[in-house]
Structure formats: C-alpha cells, structure tokens
Scaffold this motif. Structure first.
Motif, PDB file in Angstrom:
ATOM      1  N   LYS A  39       0.972  -1.276   0.348  1.00  0.00           N
ATOM      2  CA  LYS A  39      -0.513   0.354   0.340  1.00  0.00           C
ATOM      3  C   LYS A  39       0.731   1.558   0.044  1.00  0.00           C
ATOM      4  CE  LYS A  39      -4.498  -1.647   1.450  1.00  0.00           C
ATOM      5  NZ  LYS A  39      -5.363  -1.116   2.606  1.00  0.00           N
ATOM      6  N   GLY A  40       2.261   1.193   0.292  1.00  0.00           N
ATOM      7  CA  GLY A  40       2.696   2.416  -0.052  1.00  0.00           C
ATOM      8  C   GLY A  40       3.216   2.862   1.244  1.00  0.00           C
ATOM      9  N   TYR A  41       3.112   1.558   2.631  1.00  0.00           N
ATOM     10  CA  TYR A  41       3.565   2.368   3.637  1.00  0.00           C
ATOM     11  C   TYR A  41       5.218   2.162   3.795  1.00  0.00           C
ATOM     12  CZ  TYR A  41      -1.714   3.704   4.781  1.00  0.00           C
ATOM     13  OH  TYR A  41      -3.002   4.174   4.211  1.00  0.00           O
ATOM     14  N   ASN A  42       5.936   2.773   4.603  1.00  0.00           N
ATOM     15  CA  ASN A  42       6.872   2.685   5.365  1.00  0.00           C
ATOM     16  C   ASN A  42       6.325   1.444   6.205  1.00  0.00           C
ATOM     17  OD1 ASN A  42       7.116   5.183   4.602  1.00  0.00           O
ATOM     18  ND2 ASN A  42       9.131   3.635   4.033  1.00  0.00           N
ATOM     19  N   PHE A  43       6.516  -0.116   6.259  1.00  0.00           N
ATOM     20  CA  PHE A  43       6.729  -0.682   7.764  1.00  0.00           C
ATOM     21  C   PHE A  43       7.658  -0.700   9.032  1.00  0.00           C
ATOM     22  CE2 PHE A  43       8.832  -4.401   6.633  1.00  0.00           C
ATOM     23  CZ  PHE A  43       8.644  -3.460   4.514  1.00  0.00           C
ATOM     24  N   ALA A  44       7.045  -0.927  10.114  1.00  0.00           N
ATOM     25  CA  ALA A  44       7.745  -0.556  11.463  1.00  0.00           C
ATOM     26  C   ALA A  44       8.710  -2.399  10.766  1.00  0.00           C
ATOM     27  CB  ALA A  44       6.754  -1.266  12.544  1.00  0.00           C
ATOM     28  N   ILE A  45      10.059  -2.052  11.706  1.00  0.00           N
ATOM     29  CA  ILE A  45      10.849  -3.096  11.608  1.00  0.00           C
ATOM     30  C   ILE A  45      11.758  -3.155  13.090  1.00  0.00           C
ATOM     31  CG2 ILE A  45      11.410  -3.554   9.124  1.00  0.00           C
ATOM     32  CD1 ILE A  45      13.600  -1.808   9.375  1.00  0.00           C
ATOM     33  N   MET A  46      12.378  -3.921  13.690  1.00  0.00           N
ATOM     34  CA  MET A  46      13.017  -3.831  14.547  1.00  0.00           C
ATOM     35  C   MET A  46      14.567  -3.551  13.919  1.00  0.00           C
ATOM     36  SD  MET A  46      12.843  -7.890  15.972  1.00  0.00           S
ATOM     37  CE  MET A  46      13.704  -7.086  18.091  1.00  0.00           C
ATOM     38  N   VAL A  47      15.173  -2.126  15.085  1.00  0.00           N
ATOM     39  CA  VAL A  47      16.161  -1.764  14.318  1.00  0.00           C
ATOM     40  C   VAL A  47      16.978  -1.951  14.870  1.00  0.00           C
ATOM     41  CG1 VAL A  47      15.458   0.033  12.663  1.00  0.00           C
ATOM     42  CG2 VAL A  47      16.296   0.511  15.138  1.00  0.00           C
ATOM     43  N   ASN A  48      16.824  -2.888  16.018  1.00  0.00           N
ATOM     44  CA  ASN A  48      17.810  -2.833  16.956  1.00  0.00           C
ATOM     45  C   ASN A  48      17.425  -3.977  17.970  1.00  0.00           C
ATOM     46  OD1 ASN A  48      20.064  -2.973  18.824  1.00  0.00           O
ATOM     47  ND2 ASN A  48      19.750  -0.558  19.610  1.00  0.00           N
ATOM     48  N   GLU A  49      18.200  -5.140  16.998  1.00  0.00           N
ATOM     49  CA  GLU A  49      17.521  -6.375  16.836  1.00  0.00           C
ATOM     50  C   GLU A  49      17.643  -6.990  19.241  1.00  0.00           C
ATOM     51  OE1 GLU A  49      18.014  -8.917  14.890  1.00  0.00           O
ATOM     52  OE2 GLU A  49      17.051  -8.190  13.238  1.00  0.00           O
ATOM     53  N   GLU A  50      19.370  -6.980  19.415  1.00  0.00           N
ATOM     54  CA  GLU A  50      19.540  -6.676  20.366  1.00  0.00           C
ATOM     55  C   GLU A  50      19.032  -6.637  21.894  1.00  0.00           C
ATOM     56  OE1 GLU A  50      22.063  -9.312  20.830  1.00  0.00           O
ATOM     57  OE2 GLU A  50      21.419  -9.583  18.675  1.00  0.00           O
ATOM     58  N   SER A  51      18.364  -5.350  21.561  1.00  0.00           N
ATOM     59  CA  SER A  51      17.728  -4.653  22.973  1.00  0.00           C
ATOM     60  C   SER A  51      16.309  -4.695  22.578  1.00  0.00           C
ATOM     61  CB  SER A  51      17.994  -3.343  22.316  1.00  0.00           C
ATOM     62  OG  SER A  51      16.630  -2.611  21.318  1.00  0.00           O
ATOM     63  N   CYS A  52      15.689  -5.353  21.796  1.00  0.00           N
ATOM     64  CA  CYS A  52      14.070  -5.725  22.854  1.00  0.00           C
ATOM     65  C   CYS A  52      14.195  -7.120  23.958  1.00  0.00           C
ATOM     66  CB  CYS A  52      13.925  -6.673  21.775  1.00  0.00           C
ATOM     67  SG  CYS A  52      12.090  -7.027  21.211  1.00  0.00           S
ATOM     68  N   THR A  53      12.862  -6.239  24.610  1.00  0.00           N
ATOM     69  CA  THR A  53      13.039  -7.588  25.894  1.00  0.00           C
ATOM     70  C   THR A  53      11.673  -8.166  25.952  1.00  0.00           C
ATOM     71  OG1 THR A  53      12.076  -4.832  27.254  1.00  0.00           O
ATOM     72  CG2 THR A  53      14.304  -5.682  27.988  1.00  0.00           C
ATOM     73  N   GLY A  54      11.015  -7.544  25.228  1.00  0.00           N
ATOM     74  CA  GLY A  54       9.540  -8.390  24.654  1.00  0.00           C
ATOM     75  C   GLY A  54       8.738  -7.528  25.622  1.00  0.00           C
ATOM     76  N   CYS A  55       8.803  -7.179  25.721  1.00  0.00           N
ATOM     77  CA  CYS A  55       7.981  -5.756  26.635  1.00  0.00           C
ATOM     78  C   CYS A  55       6.424  -6.050  26.677  1.00  0.00           C
ATOM     79  CB  CYS A  55       8.111  -4.834  27.327  1.00  0.00           C
ATOM     80  SG  CYS A  55       7.713  -4.010  26.094  1.00  0.00           S
ATOM     81  N   ALA A  56       5.934  -6.246  24.360  1.00  0.00           N
ATOM     82  CA  ALA A  56       4.665  -6.364  24.673  1.00  0.00           C
ATOM     83  C   ALA A  56       4.282  -4.753  24.455  1.00  0.00           C
ATOM     84  CB  ALA A  56       3.737  -6.809  25.366  1.00  0.00           C
ATOM     85  N   SER A  57       5.011  -3.226  24.878  1.00  0.00           N
ATOM     86  CA  SER A  57       3.755  -2.647  24.897  1.00  0.00           C
ATOM     87  C   SER A  57       3.856  -1.963  23.637  1.00  0.00           C
ATOM     88  CB  SER A  57       5.127  -1.527  25.060  1.00  0.00           C
ATOM     89  OG  SER A  57       5.378  -0.955  26.465  1.00  0.00           O
ATOM     90  N   CYS A  58       4.439  -2.221  22.326  1.00  0.00           N
ATOM     91  CA  CYS A  58       4.034  -1.662  20.805  1.00  0.00           C
ATOM     92  C   CYS A  58       2.805  -2.791  20.422  1.00  0.00           C
ATOM     93  CB  CYS A  58       5.154  -2.077  20.238  1.00  0.00           C
ATOM     94  SG  CYS A  58       6.238  -3.462  20.196  1.00  0.00           S
ATOM     95  N   GLY A  59       2.631  -4.280  21.454  1.00  0.00           N
ATOM     96  CA  GLY A  59       1.516  -4.826  19.967  1.00  0.00           C
ATOM     97  C   GLY A  59       0.342  -4.271  20.904  1.00  0.00           C
ATOM     98  N   ARG A  60       0.228  -3.554  22.554  1.00  0.00           N
ATOM     99  CA  ARG A  60      -0.549  -3.497  22.846  1.00  0.00           C
ATOM    100  C   ARG A  60      -1.656  -2.246  22.523  1.00  0.00           C
ATOM    101  NH1 ARG A  60       1.625  -5.937  27.691  1.00  0.00           N
ATOM    102  NH2 ARG A  60       0.788  -6.984  28.018  1.00  0.00           N
ATOM    103  N   ILE A  61      -0.495  -1.496  22.070  1.00  0.00           N
ATOM    104  CA  ILE A  61      -0.623   0.255  21.021  1.00  0.00           C
ATOM    105  C   ILE A  61      -1.449   0.422  19.752  1.00  0.00           C
ATOM    106  CG2 ILE A  61       1.245   0.915  20.704  1.00  0.00           C
ATOM    107  CD1 ILE A  61       0.023   3.289  23.072  1.00  0.00           C
ATOM    108  N   CYS A  62      -0.363  -1.042  18.986  1.00  0.00           N
ATOM    109  CA  CYS A  62      -0.402  -0.660  17.277  1.00  0.00           C
ATOM    110  C   CYS A  62      -2.031  -0.896  17.100  1.00  0.00           C
ATOM    111  CB  CYS A  62       0.225  -2.030  17.109  1.00  0.00           C
ATOM    112  SG  CYS A  62      -0.264  -2.396  15.628  1.00  0.00           S
ATOM    113  N   PRO A  63      -2.201   0.244  16.702  1.00  0.00           N
ATOM    114  CA  PRO A  63      -3.559   0.276  16.243  1.00  0.00           C
ATOM    115  C   PRO A  63      -3.836  -0.431  15.337  1.00  0.00           C
ATOM    116  CG  PRO A  63      -1.960   2.560  15.793  1.00  0.00           C
ATOM    117  CD  PRO A  63      -2.051   1.335  16.017  1.00  0.00           C
ATOM    118  N   ASP A  64      -3.576  -1.305  14.529  1.00  0.00           N
ATOM    119  CA  ASP A  64      -3.912  -2.296  13.688  1.00  0.00           C
ATOM    120  C   ASP A  64      -3.893  -4.057  13.885  1.00  0.00           C
ATOM    121  OD1 ASP A  64      -4.790  -0.838  10.769  1.00  0.00           O
ATOM    122  OD2 ASP A  64      -3.264   0.561  11.765  1.00  0.00           O
TER     123      ASP A  64
END
Lengths: 75, 257
Positions: A39-64
């Motif tokens: 659809k022409g959108y820049n999508f979310a990616i992990m830019v810093n794979e080492e720093s993710c702690t799996g807190c799931a904040s992104c999952g809870r807030i993602c509108p889609d």
C-alpha cells in the motif's frame, strides 16, 4: 536477575506505518523500514534486535494489531 | 538470532482471534483500532464471544461489525442505545454494548443516549471522543475544543456563537440509571491496560444488572487534526486531556468527581 530477550514479528502488509510503536518503545528497538509495502507505507521493523526485551508495549498499542511479540529467558 | 525465539512457547502477545483478519479502513494511527482490540481482548478473556451482541454506530467506526468477530447489529445514526435497549430487553442474558463516536453519541444521538442512561439499561456504552467529525472530513463536533480549528470553524471554535465543548460523560454521570462512568485514553500502553480494566468492570456490572456503564475513550484523529499520528497523540495529551480530564467520574453508583 534473569534477563529477557524479545523479538517482534510485524505483519508488514497490514502495517500502516503510523510510527506509534516506534514512539512508545521503551528500548528504541523499533524503527521504520526504508522500503514500502503493497500500500506504499513504510512498515515497522526491529532496527536494534539486541535491545528488545519483549515488553509487548508495541503490541498493546498498535492500532492495527499487526505486531506479535515473543520473549525468552536469556541463558 | 532473533528468529529462533519466535516459537509458540515464547509467545507473549498476539492479536486476539475476536478481531477478524480484515485490514481496518481507519487512518494510520487512529485510536479506533486500539479500542476495538482492547474491547475484544476483554470479551475474549471473559469467554463471552458467543454471548455478546455489539451495536455499531454511524461514523468512522460504522464498519466495526466487519472487524469484531462477534454478533453485531448496525443502528441508524445516533440510535445505537435505542437498539441496544431492545436487544438487551429481549435477550437479558446477553452482553450488549454500543460502540459510538462523538458525532453519533454526543450530537445526533444525545436524546437516545440520555434517555437510555436515565432508564438504566443494563448495557455497556463505549464512547470514542476525538473532538471532531472524522468520517465526514473534520468538521466541528460538540466536543471540539475552544479555539480548535476545523473545516467548519476555520478561525477556531468560538464558544460565544456555538457553545462550549460538551462533557457528556460528566453529564450522564448525574443520572440515577448510570452505575459507572469513567474517561480513558489509548495513547500509551499503560492507558490501554487501564481502559481494559474499566471495560471488564463495565461488562461485569452491566451483566449483573446494575445499570448503564459508560466508558469514554479520548482518542486522536490525526487526519482531522492535520498532524502526524505521534504529534496527534502528544497534542491530545497537552490539550484534549486538559479539558476532558481522564479518570473515574462515577464508581458503583456514587459520584467521585
């Protein structure tokens, strides 16, 4: 204290690139891709794979609801 | 490296199966998607999928029935509380909720809203307040803030001409039929958790027949406000939440504010 290592999987065709996950990520793990999806959108990616702690904040807030979060204990 | 931890036993968060896989038509960053998911997660956690009937409104969220994998009924503009009244009275053992925006609930449907709350119908009302008419192109709504520029108030809302922004949650909280009324947001993960807690309590109380449970959710409308999604969330925190203060307004039939 046990350390956790996380990872996210983004459904890139459904991501609309709003960037809210990027703005709230406490460890600044998420960034936007340079390439675009169907659809022409820049999508979310992990830019810093080492720093993710799996807190799931992104999952809870993602509108889609495109983010799936995994977390494992680090040895 | 990160791929090997993406296994089912390490899964911590996944979109609930009560949301369909259809791509939502909402603008990027719209709060509706988050609110849909919070509501469906609560219904899923409570195991009420087959006992829930939702009423979809007219407005941006008119297609909510396409996204929520439960029984849904579409209502005429503003009339969701009236339809919910009928469904709840005919099937008292069902969980009935209305999902409405500010153009639907606070403008054209004010009469239905107030009388439904006054009768104390045992339903959950979810009111999404984004201070603007989103679907029709960003016109001024009853909830538009003073001085806020919209398509129909290009010099900002003039309260001397068109009145003050309507705090409908505080208004319905005064009615005896309302068991609980609270205001939430969805701009941070902590706020989403709080909203889920309030929705759960609202579902429990409405199912127990205690009265109408009213949950307002302040959401951003980045297209209508002409901002990026992240800027819109920041603007909401600085301006909208100053006038529409989040928190409990009525708890268990008693006014707390």
């Amino acid at each position: 204290m046990a350390k956790f290592k996380g990872a996210i999987v983004v459904d890139k065709e459904k991501c609309k690139g709003c960037g809210i996950c990027m703005s709230i990520c406490p460890t600044k793990t998420i960034g936007m891709s340079k390439e675009v999806n169907g659809k022409g959108y820049n999508f979310a990616i992990m830019v810093n794979e080492e720093s993710c702690t799996g807190c799931a904040s992104c999952g809870r807030i993602c509108p889609d609801g495109v983010i799936t979060v995994y977390r494992a204990k680090e040895d | 490296m990160s791929q090997n931890i993406c296994t089912p036993e390490n899964l911590v968060y996944k979109k609930t199966s009560l949301l369909t896989d259809k791509i939502m038509h909402y603008c990027p960053g719209c709060g509706h998607g988050t609110i849909h998911r919070a509501l469906m997660e609560v219904v899923d956690e409570m195991g009420l999928q087959d006992k829930t009937v939702g009423i979809a409104p007219v407005g941006c969220s008119v297609l909510a029935y396409d996204y929520m994998n439960i029984d849904m009924q579409e209502a005429a503009h503003g009339r969701a509380p009236a339809v919910a009244t009928a469904i709840k009275r005919l099937m008292p053992d069902k969980l009935v909720f209305t999902y409405q925006g500010d153009g639907d609930l606070a403008a054209i449907g004010t009469a239905e809203t107030i009388h439904c709350c006054n009768r104390g119908e045992n339903i959950l009302m979810v009111f999404v307040n984004n201070a603007i008419y989103g679907m029709t192109g960003g016109q001024m709504a009853p909830t538009t803030l003073e001085g806020m520029k919209t398509a129909t108030s290009p010099y900002g809302r003039d309260v001397n001409k068109v009145g003050w922004p309507l705090r409908i949650t505080e208004m319905v909280a005064q009615l005896n039929g309302v068991w609980s009324a609270s205001r939430h947001t969805v701009h941070t993960p902590a706020a989403v958790m709080k909203l889920k807690k309030a929705l759960k309590k609202g579902i429990e109380d409405s199912m127990a027949g205690k009265g109408t449970c009213f949950v307002e959710v302040c959401s951003s409308c980045n297209s209508g406000w002409k901002m990026t999604p992240v800027e819109a969330n920041k603007w909401m925190e600085e301006h909208v939440l100053e006038y529409f203060v989040p928190g409990d307004i009525k708890v268990d039939g008693k006014l707390v504010r």
